[in-house]
Design an enzyme around this catalytic site. Structure first.
Site, short mmCIF file in Angstrom:
data_model
loop_
_atom_site.label_atom_id
_atom_site.label_comp_id
_atom_site.label_asym_id
_atom_site.label_seq_id
_atom_site.Cartn_x
_atom_site.Cartn_y
_atom_site.Cartn_z
N HIS A 31 37.34 37.28 41.68
CA HIS A 31 37.91 37.47 40.34
C HIS A 31 36.83 37.98 39.40
CE1 HIS A 31 40.89 36.88 37.09
NE2 HIS A 31 39.81 36.71 36.35
N CYS A 32 36.86 39.27 39.16
CA CYS A 32 35.96 39.88 38.18
C CYS A 32 36.66 41.12 37.63
CB CYS A 32 34.62 40.23 38.81
SG CYS A 32 34.79 41.29 40.24
N SER A 77 43.27 43.01 30.58
CA SER A 77 44.28 43.43 29.60
C SER A 77 43.78 44.54 28.68
CB SER A 77 44.75 42.22 28.79
OG SER A 77 43.67 41.65 28.09
N ARG A 124 49.19 41.94 38.75
CA ARG A 124 48.96 40.76 37.90
C ARG A 124 49.98 40.71 36.79
NH1 ARG A 124 43.91 39.46 33.82
NH2 ARG A 124 43.65 37.26 34.37
N ARG A 130 47.81 35.64 23.55
CA ARG A 130 46.69 36.23 22.84
C ARG A 130 46.18 37.50 23.54
NH1 ARG A 130 42.07 34.92 25.70
NH2 ARG A 130 42.25 33.05 26.96
N HIS A 181 42.84 30.79 37.62
CA HIS A 181 42.18 29.66 36.95
C HIS A 181 43.05 28.39 36.93
CE1 HIS A 181 40.18 33.30 35.91
NE2 HIS A 181 40.71 33.50 34.73
N ASP A 249 34.51 35.72 37.31
CA ASP A 249 35.21 36.09 36.08
C ASP A 249 34.35 37.02 35.20
OD1 ASP A 249 37.38 36.04 34.22
OD2 ASP A 249 36.33 34.53 33.03
N ASN A 254 36.35 37.63 26.26
CA ASN A 254 36.64 36.69 25.17
C ASN A 254 35.76 35.43 25.19
OD1 ASN A 254 38.85 38.27 24.10
ND2 ASN A 254 39.91 37.71 25.99
O1 LIG Z 1 39.48 37.29 32.66
C1 LIG Z 1 40.26 36.36 32.68
O2 LIG Z 1 40.71 35.95 33.73
C2 LIG Z 1 40.66 35.72 31.45
C3 LIG Z 1 40.82 36.32 30.24
C4 LIG Z 1 40.92 37.77 30.04
C5 LIG Z 1 41.98 38.43 30.83
O3 LIG Z 1 42.53 37.89 31.74
C6 LIG Z 1 42.38 39.81 30.49
O4 LIG Z 1 41.91 40.37 29.50
O5 LIG Z 1 43.21 40.35 31.23
C7 LIG Z 1 40.97 35.45 29.07
O6 LIG Z 1 41.30 34.26 29.24
O7 LIG Z 1 40.74 35.95 27.96
#
Ligand SMILES: O=C(O)/C=C(\CC(=O)C(=O)O)C(=O)O
Length: 296
Positions: A31-32, A77, A124, A130, A181, A249, A254
């Site tokens: 997961h990265c 995201s 995903r 948020r 997670h 990760d 964030n």
């Molecule tokens: O990296 C992660 O897994 C968690 C993230 C960011 C995320 O998932 C994303 O931006 O798609 C988070 O809790 O802000």
């Protein structure tokens, strides 16, 4: 926190420590993410954060330092449904990366085939308000049905407060499921606290729900040495040894106000997976089965 003159944020350390723990040969960081580079792969107009570039070169340098051999790049995201940055990371990795995409539910079958050819092995579905504007369960279910023919799985990201309302949706997904997670439990209540108990019930509801035992930095408010995370998660790894994955990760989207040290995150591994056999499943056998099944 580090913000550049364009207001772009850096949420990762440039000086991760050398971990004391040495992962087994062939270990996978499952997961990265990669961010950009923005000049080549612009961020989404709907992005909720604007990060500095964190491209494949930086990812591979980190992987070298931490002692990992492969990565699973999960579309973040900030890149919306444009998977080019993720595909680029896979393309320049000489076969050592695979990925998880985020797709527009209207995506065509040919485009799905192209993602598969580019190394994508899952989609995903992100439910964090948020991070995304909407999460249409009905359309996601249609996507889940359409990716079945490719042998992909679904990665779902949600927080513990909506686990109950997620259950019918999760039950209807026809592919294997990976929960990011652990559905973000409150680990301060320990392994028998309400969130961990509810999450274990979810894992018990199907034998093809996997989870990432990741993000002590996000889940343990006390920070290093992440004692509550360790005591909550170790029993989970022991109870579901064939369905757990681990990842850094990186670049920790964030987390700019609490940037973790990636070396210390790696040092959590032997505390949650306490034997060589458990570590091999977590870091090698399990991710290989899911992402490189032809080699597993
Ligand atoms: O990296 C992660 O897994 C968690 C993230 C960011 C995320 O998932 C994303 O931006 O798609 C988070 O809790 O802000």
């Amino acid at each position: 926190m580090s913000t550049d003159e364009q207001g772009r944020i850096r949420s990762w350390t440039l000086t991760p420590s050398q971990p004391r723990y040495e992962p087994p040969a062939g270990a996978v960081d499952a997961h990265c993410h990669v961010f950009g580079p923005m000049a080549d792969f612009p961020f989404s107009a709907k992005a909720k954060y604007l990060p500095q570039d964190a491209g494949p070169d930086a990812l591979f340098a980190l992987r070298e330092r931490l002692g990992f051999a492969r990565n699973v790049i999960v579309q973040a995201s900030c890149h919306g449904t444009d998977n080019r940055a993720t595909l680029n990371g896979i393309a320049v990795s000489s076969g050592t990366c695979r990925g998880v995409a985020v797709v527009d539910p209207a995506i065509g079958d040919e485009e799905l085939d192209a993602l598969h050819a580019g190394g994508i092995r899952g989609v995903r579905f992100n439910f964090l308000k948020r991070l995304v504007d909407d999460a249409p369960k009905d359309k996601f279910l249609q996507v889940a049905q359409r990716i079945q023919r490719l042998g992909w799985h679904v990665v779902v990201y949600f927080e513990a407060d909506i686990l109950d309302e997620m259950k019918p949706f999760l039950a209807a997904i026809p592919t294997p499921i990976v929960i990011d997670h652990m559905g973000r439990p409150d680990v301060t209540h320990g392994p028998d606290g309400p969130d961990m108990t509810a999450f274990r019930a979810l894992l018990d509801s199907r034998d093809d729900i996997w989870t990432k035992v990741t993000c002590p930095d996000r889940l343990d408010p006390a920070g290093e040495p992440y004692a509550d995370f360790v005591r909550s998660v170790r029993p989970l790894v022991e109870a579901y040894p064939d369905r757990v994955l681990w990842g850094t990760d990186w670049p920790h989207p964030n987390m700019e106000t609490r940037i973790p040290d990636d070396g210390r995150l790696v040092d959590v591994i032997p505390q949650i997976a306490t034997t060589a056999a458990l570590q091999h499943k977590l870091l090698v056998a399990n991710p290989m089965r899911l992402y490189w099944p032809e080699e597993a």
